[in-house]
Scaffold this motif. Structure first.
Motif, PDB file in Angstrom:
ATOM      1  N   ILE A  15      45.895  37.570  31.527  1.00  0.00           N
ATOM      2  CA  ILE A  15      46.284  35.901  31.584  1.00  0.00           C
ATOM      3  C   ILE A  15      45.678  35.405  33.117  1.00  0.00           C
ATOM      4  N   LEU A  16      45.846  36.387  34.112  1.00  0.00           N
ATOM      5  CA  LEU A  16      45.470  36.008  35.464  1.00  0.00           C
ATOM      6  C   LEU A  16      44.015  35.771  35.658  1.00  0.00           C
ATOM      7  N   ASN A  17      43.224  36.919  35.238  1.00  0.00           N
ATOM      8  CA  ASN A  17      41.811  36.613  35.120  1.00  0.00           C
ATOM      9  C   ASN A  17      41.120  35.317  34.655  1.00  0.00           C
ATOM     10  N   LEU A  20      41.893  32.374  36.552  1.00  0.00           N
ATOM     11  CA  LEU A  20      41.117  32.311  37.775  1.00  0.00           C
ATOM     12  C   LEU A  20      39.690  32.094  37.217  1.00  0.00           C
ATOM     13  N   ASP A  21      39.085  32.323  36.315  1.00  0.00           N
ATOM     14  CA  ASP A  21      37.870  32.142  35.663  1.00  0.00           C
ATOM     15  C   ASP A  21      38.002  30.504  35.341  1.00  0.00           C
ATOM     16  N   LEU A  22      39.201  30.176  34.864  1.00  0.00           N
ATOM     17  CA  LEU A  22      39.161  28.573  34.406  1.00  0.00           C
ATOM     18  C   LEU A  22      38.819  27.902  35.700  1.00  0.00           C
ATOM     19  N   ALA A  25      35.295  28.232  36.968  1.00  0.00           N
ATOM     20  CA  ALA A  25      34.469  27.243  36.178  1.00  0.00           C
ATOM     21  C   ALA A  25      34.345  26.226  36.704  1.00  0.00           C
ATOM     22  N   ASN A  26      35.454  25.623  36.862  1.00  0.00           N
ATOM     23  CA  ASN A  26      35.455  24.047  37.218  1.00  0.00           C
ATOM     24  C   ASN A  26      35.542  23.846  38.553  1.00  0.00           C
ATOM     25  N   SER A  27      35.060  24.878  39.467  1.00  0.00           N
ATOM     26  CA  SER A  27      34.621  24.414  40.763  1.00  0.00           C
ATOM     27  C   SER A  27      33.365  25.483  41.214  1.00  0.00           C
ATOM     28  N   LEU A  28      32.229  25.292  40.297  1.00  0.00           N
ATOM     29  CA  LEU A  28      31.119  26.259  40.854  1.00  0.00           C
ATOM     30  C   LEU A  28      30.555  25.350  41.877  1.00  0.00           C
ATOM     31  N   TRP A  29      30.263  26.539  42.961  1.00  0.00           N
ATOM     32  CA  TRP A  29      29.484  25.680  44.168  1.00  0.00           C
ATOM     33  C   TRP A  29      28.224  26.116  44.274  1.00  0.00           C
TER      34      TRP A  29
END
Lengths: 174, 121
Positions: A15-17, A20-22, A25-29
């Motif tokens: 669930i942590l991963n 973190l992936d969420l 994904a929502n702040s790709l630099w």
């Protein structure tokens, strides 16, 4: 398939991963660099009219140390390829690669017999996650590609809770 | 030492500890939950992807150093004029002469640098 050169994190909880992936994904630099004319479309995608910032991916970083998406925007000459590999190596993990445009996908118009200067595709030497076709692709196509990358990270459009609007009209089954 | 002073020091200790933990935990968390890139060229310095030429430990022109020192002399001049202006007041002529003496002594540093030929390069 090119090797990714990443060691997994010491602590891995499901669930942590996912959380973190969420976040990732929502702040790709993306990293600020362009190789050819696709870069112009990339700039347009980042500027006010198309506004990549709506999807959290508009923070183009001037250093690979701060960025996690490499947008290979344009023709990769053989002279440029080792430099791109260096930049990719210098990005901290986790990192992703978007091959933008036909040149970065397969060499595009440069893939012919006896061609000596161009590398035919970024996936010859980088682990490419998303391919955005076009010559050059429209800014909307690049945005679609980055959204596709977000979907890859979060496991599908339905899992990406932060997107309140429907992204694939008529294709909600996935 | 009176006990209330001791508790005051204890607060400082607690503050230091909390500050240390506050700074360490994010670093530890990052080490634990992030994957690590193991690319060959990860640790070389960032020169827009080029391989760096030579070391960062090179010789700089010494005139830059002198320039910085002379700037410091002027800077201290200006810095010390503020308290002088605050103290300026009841005896205008005496204070004016005082300021001129003060600035004159400080200016000796610049005159010294001048005589040494710092301004010629």
């Amino acid at each position: 398939m090119v090797e990714r050169f990443e060691t997994p994190p010491p602590v891995q909880l499901g669930i942590l991963n996912q959380m973190l992936d969420l976040c990732r994904a929502n702040s790709l630099w993306p990293m600020t660099f362009g190789l050819a004319c696709c870069a112009i479309e990339m700039m347009a995608a980042g500027a006010s009219r198309f506004d990549l910032d709506r999807f959290g991916a508009g923070v183009f970083r001037p250093s690979p140390r701060q960025s996690d998406v490499m947008i290979v925007a344009g023709t990769i000459s053989k002279k440029m390829a080792p430099i791109i590999v260096t930049l990719y190596d210098q990005m901290p993990a986790p990192k992703w690669v978007v091959a933008m445009g036909n040149c970065a996908i397969s060499g595009g118009p440069f893939a012919y017999e006896g061609q000596y200067a161009i590398v035919n595709g970024a996936d010859r030497f980088l682990p490419v996650d998303v391919y955005v076709p076009g010559c050059p692709p429209r800014p909307e196509a690049l945005i679609q590609g980055l959204l596709e990358l977000e979907d890859q990270l979060t496991g599908g459009a339905k899992r990406n809770y932060l997107r309140r609007f429907k992204r694939h009209p008529g294709n909600d089954q996935e | 030492m009176p006990p209330h002073l001791l508790t005051d020091y204890l607060f400082v200790l607690v503050f230091l500890l909390v500050g240390f933990v506050f700074a360490t935990i994010p670093v530890l968390l990052a080490v634990l939950i992030t994957p690590r890139g193991t690319g060959l060229k990860k640790l070389i310095s960032y020169e827009s992807g080029m391989i760096p030429i030579g070391q960062a430990w090179i010789q700089f022109g010494v005139s830059y150093y002198l320039f910085a020192l002379v700037f410091l002399a002027f800077d201290v001049d200006v810095l010390y004029l503020f308290p002088a202006l605050v103290a300026y007041g009841s005896f205008p002529w005496r204070d004016l002469i005082g300021i001129f003496l003060f600035v004159g002594i400080l200016s000796l540093a610049i005159v010294y640098a001048w005589c040494k030929g710092v301004f010629e390069w």
